[in-house]
Design a protein around this motif. Structure first.
Motif, mmCIF file in Angstrom:
data_model
loop_
_atom_site.group_PDB
_atom_site.id
_atom_site.type_symbol
_atom_site.label_atom_id
_atom_site.label_comp_id
_atom_site.label_asym_id
_atom_site.label_seq_id
_atom_site.Cartn_x
_atom_site.Cartn_y
_atom_site.Cartn_z
ATOM 1 N N UNK A 5 0.831 -1.205 0.000
ATOM 2 C CA UNK A 5 0.000 0.000 0.000
ATOM 3 C C UNK A 5 0.865 1.255 0.000
ATOM 4 N N UNK A 6 1.901 1.236 0.809
ATOM 5 C CA UNK A 6 2.806 2.393 0.888
ATOM 6 C C UNK A 6 3.460 2.656 -0.460
ATOM 7 N N UNK A 7 3.948 1.605 -1.091
ATOM 8 C CA UNK A 7 4.609 1.762 -2.377
ATOM 9 C C UNK A 7 3.629 2.195 -3.468
ATOM 10 N N UNK A 8 2.406 1.679 -3.420
ATOM 11 C CA UNK A 8 1.394 2.066 -4.400
ATOM 12 C C UNK A 8 1.072 3.559 -4.287
ATOM 13 N N UNK A 9 1.194 4.094 -3.088
ATOM 14 C CA UNK A 9 0.926 5.517 -2.870
ATOM 15 C C UNK A 9 2.193 6.349 -3.005
ATOM 16 N N UNK A 10 3.281 5.689 -3.405
ATOM 17 C CA UNK A 10 4.575 6.341 -3.631
ATOM 18 C C UNK A 10 5.079 7.107 -2.402
ATOM 19 N N UNK A 11 4.946 6.438 -1.263
ATOM 20 C CA UNK A 11 5.439 7.008 -0.013
ATOM 21 C C UNK A 11 6.685 6.255 0.433
ATOM 22 N N UNK A 12 7.649 6.969 0.942
ATOM 23 C CA UNK A 12 8.796 6.334 1.551
ATOM 24 C C UNK A 12 8.451 5.863 2.954
ATOM 25 N N UNK A 13 9.252 4.955 3.465
ATOM 26 C CA UNK A 13 9.021 4.421 4.812
ATOM 27 C C UNK A 13 9.033 5.533 5.854
ATOM 28 N N UNK A 14 10.007 6.406 5.779
ATOM 29 C CA UNK A 14 10.115 7.485 6.771
ATOM 30 C C UNK A 14 8.934 8.455 6.673
#
Length: 62
Positions: A5-14
């Motif tokens: 989900x994070x990657x699909x929303x193009x968000x970094x872990x931090x």
């Protein structure tokens, strides 16, 4: 599921950790499945930061 989900929303872990007000190390362990029983509050924070319902985060993948 959180990582996808994070990657699909193009968000970094931090960035996701910042938005969810969680430690990046904790979020990393959660993504890798090293935390089996994440607290309700932490899951709610991640879901809110990703703009998805909590059940999307907690559903088991085969």
């Amino acid at each position: 599921m959180v990582r996808a989900l994070r990657q699909a929303k193009k968000l970094g872990l931090r960035e996701l950790a910042r938005r969810a007000e969680l430690d990046p190390g904790y979020l990393s362990r959660l993504e890798r499945g090293l935390i089996r029983d994440a607290g309700d509050r932490q899951v709610q924070r991640v879901a809110a930061a990703l703009h998805v319902p909590v059940d999307v985060i907690t559903e088991e993948t085969p």
